[in-house]
Design a protein around this motif. Structure first.
Motif, PDB file in Angstrom:
ATOM      1  N   GLY A   6       0.684  -1.272  -0.212  1.00 35.88           N
ATOM      2  CA  GLY A   6      -0.005  -0.099  -0.273  1.00 35.88           C
ATOM      3  C   GLY A   6       0.796   1.010  -0.022  1.00 35.88           C
ATOM      4  N   ILE A   7       2.329   1.061  -0.282  1.00 33.85           N
ATOM      5  CA  ILE A   7       2.956   2.224  -0.597  1.00 33.85           C
ATOM      6  C   ILE A   7       3.161   2.919  -1.755  1.00 33.85           C
ATOM      7  N   ASP A   8       3.152   4.026  -2.028  1.00 32.96           N
ATOM      8  CA  ASP A   8       3.052   4.737  -3.423  1.00 32.96           C
ATOM      9  C   ASP A   8       4.432   4.478  -3.787  1.00 32.96           C
ATOM     10  N   PRO A   9       4.741   3.778  -5.160  1.00 34.03           N
ATOM     11  CA  PRO A   9       6.202   3.631  -5.745  1.00 34.03           C
ATOM     12  C   PRO A   9       6.876   4.717  -5.907  1.00 34.03           C
ATOM     13  N   VAL A  10       6.342   5.919  -6.271  1.00 35.76           N
ATOM     14  CA  VAL A  10       7.168   6.910  -6.494  1.00 35.76           C
ATOM     15  C   VAL A  10       7.525   7.394  -5.173  1.00 35.76           C
ATOM     16  N   PHE A  11       6.827   7.532  -4.267  1.00 36.65           N
ATOM     17  CA  PHE A  11       7.218   7.946  -3.039  1.00 36.65           C
ATOM     18  C   PHE A  11       8.372   7.038  -2.544  1.00 36.65           C
ATOM     19  N   TRP A  12       8.319   5.924  -2.632  1.00 37.45           N
ATOM     20  CA  TRP A  12       9.228   4.625  -2.131  1.00 37.45           C
ATOM     21  C   TRP A  12      10.500   4.740  -2.862  1.00 37.45           C
ATOM     22  N   GLY A  13      10.277   5.186  -4.314  1.00 36.04           N
ATOM     23  CA  GLY A  13      11.475   5.426  -5.008  1.00 36.04           C
ATOM     24  C   GLY A  13      12.342   6.609  -4.671  1.00 36.04           C
ATOM     25  N   SER A  14      11.699   7.597  -4.038  1.00 36.26           N
ATOM     26  CA  SER A  14      12.660   8.604  -3.521  1.00 36.26           C
ATOM     27  C   SER A  14      13.080   8.643  -2.141  1.00 36.26           C
ATOM     28  N   VAL A  15      12.268   8.034  -1.332  1.00 34.86           N
ATOM     29  CA  VAL A  15      12.704   7.994   0.031  1.00 34.86           C
ATOM     30  C   VAL A  15      13.657   6.788   0.373  1.00 34.86           C
ATOM     31  N   HIS A  16      13.358   5.504  -0.221  1.00 32.43           N
ATOM     32  CA  HIS A  16      14.322   4.436   0.132  1.00 32.43           C
ATOM     33  C   HIS A  16      15.700   4.735  -0.377  1.00 32.43           C
ATOM     34  N   PRO A  17      16.127   5.391  -1.523  1.00 32.27           N
ATOM     35  CA  PRO A  17      17.506   5.495  -1.967  1.00 32.27           C
ATOM     36  C   PRO A  17      18.013   6.549  -0.862  1.00 32.27           C
ATOM     37  N   ASP A  18      17.328   7.416  -0.524  1.00 33.47           N
ATOM     38  CA  ASP A  18      18.118   8.638   0.351  1.00 33.47           C
ATOM     39  C   ASP A  18      18.293   7.823   1.687  1.00 33.47           C
ATOM     40  N   CYS A  19      17.570   6.848   2.361  1.00 35.78           N
ATOM     41  CA  CYS A  19      17.778   6.120   3.445  1.00 35.78           C
ATOM     42  C   CYS A  19      19.099   5.274   3.276  1.00 35.78           C
ATOM     43  N   ASN A  20      19.279   4.789   2.142  1.00 35.25           N
ATOM     44  CA  ASN A  20      20.442   4.133   1.867  1.00 35.25           C
ATOM     45  C   ASN A  20      21.667   5.013   1.778  1.00 35.25           C
ATOM     46  N   LEU A  55      24.301  15.859   7.965  1.00 34.48           N
ATOM     47  CA  LEU A  55      23.497  14.951   8.616  1.00 34.48           C
ATOM     48  C   LEU A  55      22.251  15.630   9.278  1.00 34.48           C
ATOM     49  N   LEU A  56      22.512  16.790   9.648  1.00 38.61           N
ATOM     50  CA  LEU A  56      21.518  17.615  10.389  1.00 38.61           C
ATOM     51  C   LEU A  56      20.674  18.156   9.461  1.00 38.61           C
ATOM     52  N   ALA A  57      20.588  18.125   8.186  1.00 42.21           N
ATOM     53  CA  ALA A  57      19.654  18.594   7.272  1.00 42.21           C
ATOM     54  C   ALA A  57      19.136  17.178   6.634  1.00 42.21           C
ATOM     55  N   GLU A  58      19.409  16.043   6.981  1.00 41.31           N
ATOM     56  CA  GLU A  58      18.795  14.803   6.542  1.00 41.31           C
ATOM     57  C   GLU A  58      17.224  14.751   7.059  1.00 41.31           C
ATOM     58  N   PRO A  59      17.057  14.926   8.286  1.00 38.98           N
ATOM     59  CA  PRO A  59      15.715  14.754   8.733  1.00 38.98           C
ATOM     60  C   PRO A  59      14.793  15.841   7.890  1.00 38.98           C
ATOM     61  N   ALA A  60      14.975  16.797   7.619  1.00 42.73           N
ATOM     62  CA  ALA A  60      14.108  17.708   6.954  1.00 42.73           C
ATOM     63  C   ALA A  60      14.191  17.175   5.272  1.00 42.73           C
ATOM     64  N   ILE A  61      14.983  16.532   4.792  1.00 42.83           N
ATOM     65  CA  ILE A  61      14.689  15.921   3.739  1.00 42.83           C
ATOM     66  C   ILE A  61      13.791  14.796   3.616  1.00 42.83           C
ATOM     67  N   LEU A  62      13.582  14.030   4.619  1.00 44.51           N
ATOM     68  CA  LEU A  62      12.675  12.898   4.664  1.00 44.51           C
ATOM     69  C   LEU A  62      11.348  13.353   4.995  1.00 44.51           C
ATOM     70  N   VAL A  63      11.165  14.456   5.847  1.00 41.92           N
ATOM     71  CA  VAL A  63       9.940  15.030   6.520  1.00 41.92           C
ATOM     72  C   VAL A  63       9.296  15.760   5.310  1.00 41.92           C
ATOM     73  N   LEU A  64      10.013  16.444   4.534  1.00 45.13           N
ATOM     74  CA  LEU A  64       9.401  17.265   3.262  1.00 45.13           C
ATOM     75  C   LEU A  64       8.281  16.435   2.391  1.00 45.13           C
ATOM     76  N   PRO A  65       8.967  15.104   1.770  1.00 45.68           N
ATOM     77  CA  PRO A  65       8.120  14.234   0.965  1.00 45.68           C
ATOM     78  C   PRO A  65       6.576  13.884   1.798  1.00 45.68           C
ATOM     79  N   VAL A  66       6.936  13.778   3.210  1.00 41.52           N
ATOM     80  CA  VAL A  66       5.676  13.131   3.622  1.00 41.52           C
ATOM     81  C   VAL A  66       4.613  14.313   4.232  1.00 41.52           C
ATOM     82  N   LEU A  67       4.998  15.488   4.290  1.00 42.16           N
ATOM     83  CA  LEU A  67       4.216  16.579   4.396  1.00 42.16           C
ATOM     84  C   LEU A  67       3.499  17.226   3.092  1.00 42.16           C
TER      85      LEU A  67
END
Length: 71
Positions: A6-20, A55-67
Motif C-alpha cells: 500500500g505504499i506509493d512506488p514514486v514515494f518509495w523510490g524517492s525515500v528509500h535511496p535517500d535512506c540507503n 547529517l543535521l539537514a537529512e531529517p528535513a529531506i525525509l519530512v518534506l515528502p511526507v508533508l
C-alpha cells in the motif's frame, strides 16, 4: 511488493535511496567517510565534523515528502 504493502512506488523510490545513502555517509559505519579518511590522510574527527552539518539537514529531506506528497 511495495504496491502490495500500500505504499506509493514514486514515494518509495524517492525515500528509500535517500535512506540507503544516509547509511553510506554517517558515522560510525559510513563507507564514504572511511574512504575519505584513508585516501585523504585526514583525521576521523575532521571528516566527522564536516559530515555532521549534512547529517543535521537529512531529517528535513525525509519530512518534506511526507508533508507534501506527490498526488
Amino acid at each position: 511488493m511495495v504496491k502490495t504493502a500500500g505504499i506509493d512506488p514514486v514515494f518509495w523510490g524517492s525515500v528509500h535511496p535517500d535512506c540507503n545513502d544516509r547509511h553510506d555517509h554517517t558515522p560510525p559505519v559510513g563507507a564514504v567517510l572511511d574512504t575519505m579518511i584513508s585516501t585523504g590522510n585526514m583525521p576521523f574527527a575532521s571528516v566527522d565534523r564536516g559530515a555532521m552539518q549534512f547529517l543535521l539537514a537529512e531529517p528535513a529531506i525525509l519530512v518534506l515528502p511526507v508533508l507534501f506528497p506527490h498526488s
